[in-house]
Design a protein around this motif. Structure first.
Motif, short mmCIF file in Angstrom:
data_model
loop_
_atom_site.label_atom_id
_atom_site.label_comp_id
_atom_site.label_asym_id
_atom_site.label_seq_id
_atom_site.Cartn_x
_atom_site.Cartn_y
_atom_site.Cartn_z
N ASP A 42 22.64 -39.52 -21.79
CA ASP A 42 23.57 -38.63 -22.50
C ASP A 42 25.01 -39.10 -22.24
OD1 ASP A 42 25.01 -36.64 -23.67
OD2 ASP A 42 24.17 -34.99 -22.50
N TRP A 43 25.68 -39.60 -23.28
CA TRP A 43 27.03 -40.12 -23.10
C TRP A 43 28.06 -39.03 -22.87
CZ3 TRP A 43 27.79 -44.87 -21.75
CH2 TRP A 43 26.82 -45.84 -22.07
N LYS A 44 27.78 -37.83 -23.32
CA LYS A 44 28.68 -36.72 -23.03
C LYS A 44 28.68 -36.44 -21.54
CE LYS A 44 29.65 -31.85 -24.06
NZ LYS A 44 29.21 -30.64 -24.81
N MET A 96 31.02 -36.92 -16.04
CA MET A 96 30.93 -37.43 -14.68
C MET A 96 32.07 -38.40 -14.39
SD MET A 96 26.80 -38.02 -14.23
CE MET A 96 26.94 -38.60 -12.53
N LEU A 97 32.40 -39.21 -15.37
CA LEU A 97 33.51 -40.15 -15.22
C LEU A 97 34.81 -39.40 -14.93
CD1 LEU A 97 34.61 -43.04 -15.43
CD2 LEU A 97 34.70 -42.74 -17.91
N ASN A 98 35.00 -38.28 -15.58
CA ASN A 98 36.23 -37.51 -15.43
C ASN A 98 36.33 -36.75 -14.11
OD1 ASN A 98 37.09 -38.34 -17.97
ND2 ASN A 98 36.23 -36.55 -19.01
N THR A 99 35.20 -36.64 -13.39
CA THR A 99 35.26 -35.93 -12.10
C THR A 99 35.76 -36.82 -10.97
OG1 THR A 99 32.96 -36.51 -11.50
CG2 THR A 99 33.31 -34.47 -12.78
N THR A 100 35.87 -38.11 -11.24
CA THR A 100 36.34 -39.05 -10.21
C THR A 100 37.75 -39.52 -10.56
OG1 THR A 100 35.18 -40.79 -11.43
CG2 THR A 100 34.07 -39.88 -9.50
N PRO A 101 38.56 -39.81 -9.56
CA PRO A 101 39.96 -40.20 -9.82
C PRO A 101 40.09 -41.68 -10.15
CG PRO A 101 39.57 -40.16 -7.47
CD PRO A 101 38.29 -39.68 -8.11
N ALA A 106 31.39 -48.20 -27.52
CA ALA A 106 32.13 -47.52 -26.46
C ALA A 106 33.44 -46.96 -26.94
CB ALA A 106 32.36 -48.46 -25.28
N SER A 107 33.93 -47.42 -28.09
CA SER A 107 35.21 -46.93 -28.60
C SER A 107 35.11 -45.48 -29.09
CB SER A 107 35.71 -47.82 -29.74
OG SER A 107 34.86 -47.75 -30.88
N ASN A 108 33.89 -44.95 -29.12
CA ASN A 108 33.70 -43.55 -29.50
C ASN A 108 33.77 -42.62 -28.29
OD1 ASN A 108 33.16 -44.02 -32.32
ND2 ASN A 108 31.19 -44.88 -31.71
N ASN A 109 33.88 -43.19 -27.08
CA ASN A 109 33.90 -42.39 -25.86
C ASN A 109 35.31 -42.37 -25.29
OD1 ASN A 109 33.63 -41.58 -23.03
ND2 ASN A 109 31.42 -41.81 -23.34
N LEU A 110 36.01 -41.26 -25.44
CA LEU A 110 37.41 -41.18 -25.03
C LEU A 110 37.58 -41.30 -23.53
CD1 LEU A 110 38.82 -38.38 -27.39
CD2 LEU A 110 39.04 -40.86 -27.60
N SER A 111 36.59 -40.88 -22.76
CA SER A 111 36.69 -40.98 -21.31
C SER A 111 36.71 -42.45 -20.88
CB SER A 111 35.53 -40.25 -20.64
OG SER A 111 35.56 -38.87 -20.93
N ILE A 112 35.88 -43.27 -21.50
CA ILE A 112 35.87 -44.70 -21.21
C ILE A 112 37.18 -45.33 -21.65
CG2 ILE A 112 34.79 -46.91 -21.82
CD1 ILE A 112 32.12 -45.47 -21.97
#
Length: 215
Positions: free
Chosen positions: A24-26, A31-36, A117-123
């Motif tokens: 699940d990419w969401k 999870m990516l956003n929980t780390t600095p 990956a360009s559809n994932n703003l967190s990346i």
């Protein structure tokens, strides 16, 4: 034009997403956003298959290092650290090797991100932070097929005109419709500038280990 080729970008991210986020990419983004930025000093190298840049010969492999530089056996204790590490390590490699062929990141005006990956703003936010540069996307993420269509149109126009027609006279510069999606966060430039030398050293260390392995 300089070009760098990496073999384990989306493939490595997909492996982590499947293992830690049930694909699940969401969830991956959350999870990516929980780390600095800087991942609390944790760095990982993810090569499901042999890598092109850096060259690892015929070997692939995985290696993780904690904030003190010690090798981590298995996954990081916090799964989110693996999620950020697989993203940061590839963008840090892109920056490092880009600078190696003469790219001056301080003069970069924009990054145009395409592909899935360009559809994932967190990346994309990590990409923006690592390069300290605004990131743009286009409406169609599958830009390779779009570029091929543009080239075909240009060739067709030249053919029916029986002469060469400048590309920009066929495809206007605004045909892609770039959209600004994120800008570097304040303070991240210093974080990644400080990480890069350590990343370079660990990358070289792990690459030598892989190259020394017998097939």
């Amino acid at each position: 034009m300089g070009m760098l080729c990496f073999k384990n970008g989306s493939l490595a991210r997909e492996d982590i997403a499947k293992e830690l986020c049930n694909g699940d990419w969401k969830t991956f983004g959350e999870m990516l956003n929980t780390t600095p930025p800087g991942n609390d000093g944790n760095i990982g190298f993810y090569y499901p298959t042999s890598e092109i840049t850096p060259t690892t010969g015929s070997q692939g492999g995985f290696q993780r290092y904690d904030s003190t530089g010690n090798i981590v056996n298995g996954r990081f204790i916090n799964p989110a650290h693996d999620v950020r590490a697989v993203v940061e390590s590839k963008f840090l490699a892109m920056r490092y090797f880009g600078e190696g062929i003469g790219m001056d990141t301080s003069k970069a005006r924009r990054i145009i991100a395409t592909g899935g990956a360009s559809n994932n703003l967190s990346i994309l936010q990590v990409l923006s932070d690592v390069f300290e540069c605004p990131v743009y996307t286009i409406e169609q993420s599958d830009s390779a097929s779009l570029g091929a269509a543009f080239r075909a149109l240009h060739g067709h126009v030249c053919y029916i005109s029986k002469s060469f027609v400048k590309y920009e006279h066929v495809i206007p510069g605004d045909a892609l419709g770039y959209t600004l999606v994120c800008s570097p966060k304040e303070g991240t430039a210093d974080i990644y500038a400080n990480i890069l030398p350590r990343f370079e050293r660990l990358q070289e260390q792990f690459t030598k280990e892989l190259l020394s392995q017998k097939v």
